[in-house]
Design an enzyme around this catalytic site. Structure first.
Site, mmCIF file in Angstrom:
data_model
loop_
_atom_site.group_PDB
_atom_site.id
_atom_site.type_symbol
_atom_site.label_atom_id
_atom_site.label_comp_id
_atom_site.label_asym_id
_atom_site.label_seq_id
_atom_site.Cartn_x
_atom_site.Cartn_y
_atom_site.Cartn_z
ATOM 1 C CG HIS A 112 77.297 10.924 56.791
ATOM 2 N ND1 HIS A 112 77.995 10.128 56.149
ATOM 3 C CD2 HIS A 112 76.829 11.794 56.946
ATOM 4 C CE1 HIS A 112 78.912 11.609 56.854
ATOM 5 N NE2 HIS A 112 78.360 11.923 57.298
ATOM 6 C CB CYS A 154 81.068 7.665 52.905
ATOM 7 S SG CYS A 154 81.872 6.236 53.071
ATOM 8 C CD GLU A 155 88.124 7.100 54.137
ATOM 9 O OE1 GLU A 155 88.858 6.498 55.244
ATOM 10 O OE2 GLU A 155 88.568 7.880 53.707
ATOM 11 C CG HIS A 156 83.908 3.680 55.527
ATOM 12 N ND1 HIS A 156 83.559 4.858 56.969
ATOM 13 C CD2 HIS A 156 85.795 4.022 56.093
ATOM 14 C CE1 HIS A 156 84.371 5.209 57.414
ATOM 15 N NE2 HIS A 156 85.548 4.252 57.002
ATOM 16 C CG HIS A 157 80.094 1.906 52.381
ATOM 17 N ND1 HIS A 157 79.749 2.494 54.060
ATOM 18 C CD2 HIS A 157 79.366 0.741 53.217
ATOM 19 C CE1 HIS A 157 79.455 1.880 55.327
ATOM 20 N NE2 HIS A 157 79.276 0.711 54.213
ATOM 21 C CD GLN A 197 80.026 14.663 58.789
ATOM 22 O OE1 GLN A 197 79.026 14.016 58.419
ATOM 23 N NE2 GLN A 197 79.824 15.928 60.035
ATOM 24 C CB CYS A 225 77.030 5.040 53.795
ATOM 25 S SG CYS A 225 78.103 6.174 55.169
#
Length: 188
Positions: free
Chosen positions: A145, A76-79, A117, A147
């Site tokens: 996920h 995941c690019e956010h976390h 995703q 996250c």
């Protein structure tokens, strides 16, 4: 990737969270993490032309081709935490077919990057459409996920499902339903 720069960044993180990077269990952790990230992000170095490697063939077959339950792992690019699951791909040839092993390789090319995703689903569908010009292409991804599981809402059994439907899969509800029913069936 500059492996030494990643190692230094990991060393900084270890120090900042209050760890002792010189203790036995952590001495080589920066090196191991850098190697892991090099592997987990290798999709940035993949070219679709190299993956396909001439494995597109002229064929008059015009019924649905499905490869389902393709395992994938992404970040995941956010976390920068993992998400993983299954990809289901279908296309209806329009004079061209592709070697079946190329579809999971396309999945990996996009999964092995920092991702969301939704984008990954669209990238896979767009790539198949671009290189095969099929009558239609459909991609469904089901994923867990980390996250959402390890932090934040901490929901262990939540599955995220995304889809991209092009051509006859978006225009014809019977074709879409056939695909969704076939991917829902148990394996052989």
């Amino acid at each position: 990737m500059d492996r030494k720069a990643v190692e230094n960044a990991v060393l900084t993180i270890l120090n900042e969270i209050g760890e002792d990077p010189s203790r036995e269990g952590l001495k080589r952790t920066p090196h191991r993490v850098a190697k892991a990230y090099e592997f987990l992000t290798q999709g940035y170095n993949k070219k679709i032309e190299d993956i396909l490697n001439g494995a597109i063939f002229e064929e008059k077959y015009d019924e649905m081709v499905i490869v389902k339950d393709i395992d994938f792992y992404s970040m995941c690019e956010h976390h920068m935490l993992p998400f993983y699951g299954k990809v289901h791909i279908a296309y209806i040839p329009n004079g061209k077919i592709v070697g079946l092993s190329k579809l999971p390789r396309i999945v990996d090319a996009y999964a092995r990057r920092l991702q969301v995703q939704e984008r990954m689903t669209q990238q896979i569908a767009d790539t198949i459409e671009e290189y095969l010009s099929p009558a239609g292409v459909a991609v469904v991804i089901e994923a867990y996920h980390m996250c959402m599981m390890m932090r934040g809402v901490e929901k262990q059994n939540s599955i995220t499902t995304t889809s991209a439907m092009h051509g006859v899969f978006s225009e014809d509800t019977r074709t879409r339903s056939e695909f969704l029913n076939l991917i829902a069936q148990k394996r052989i």
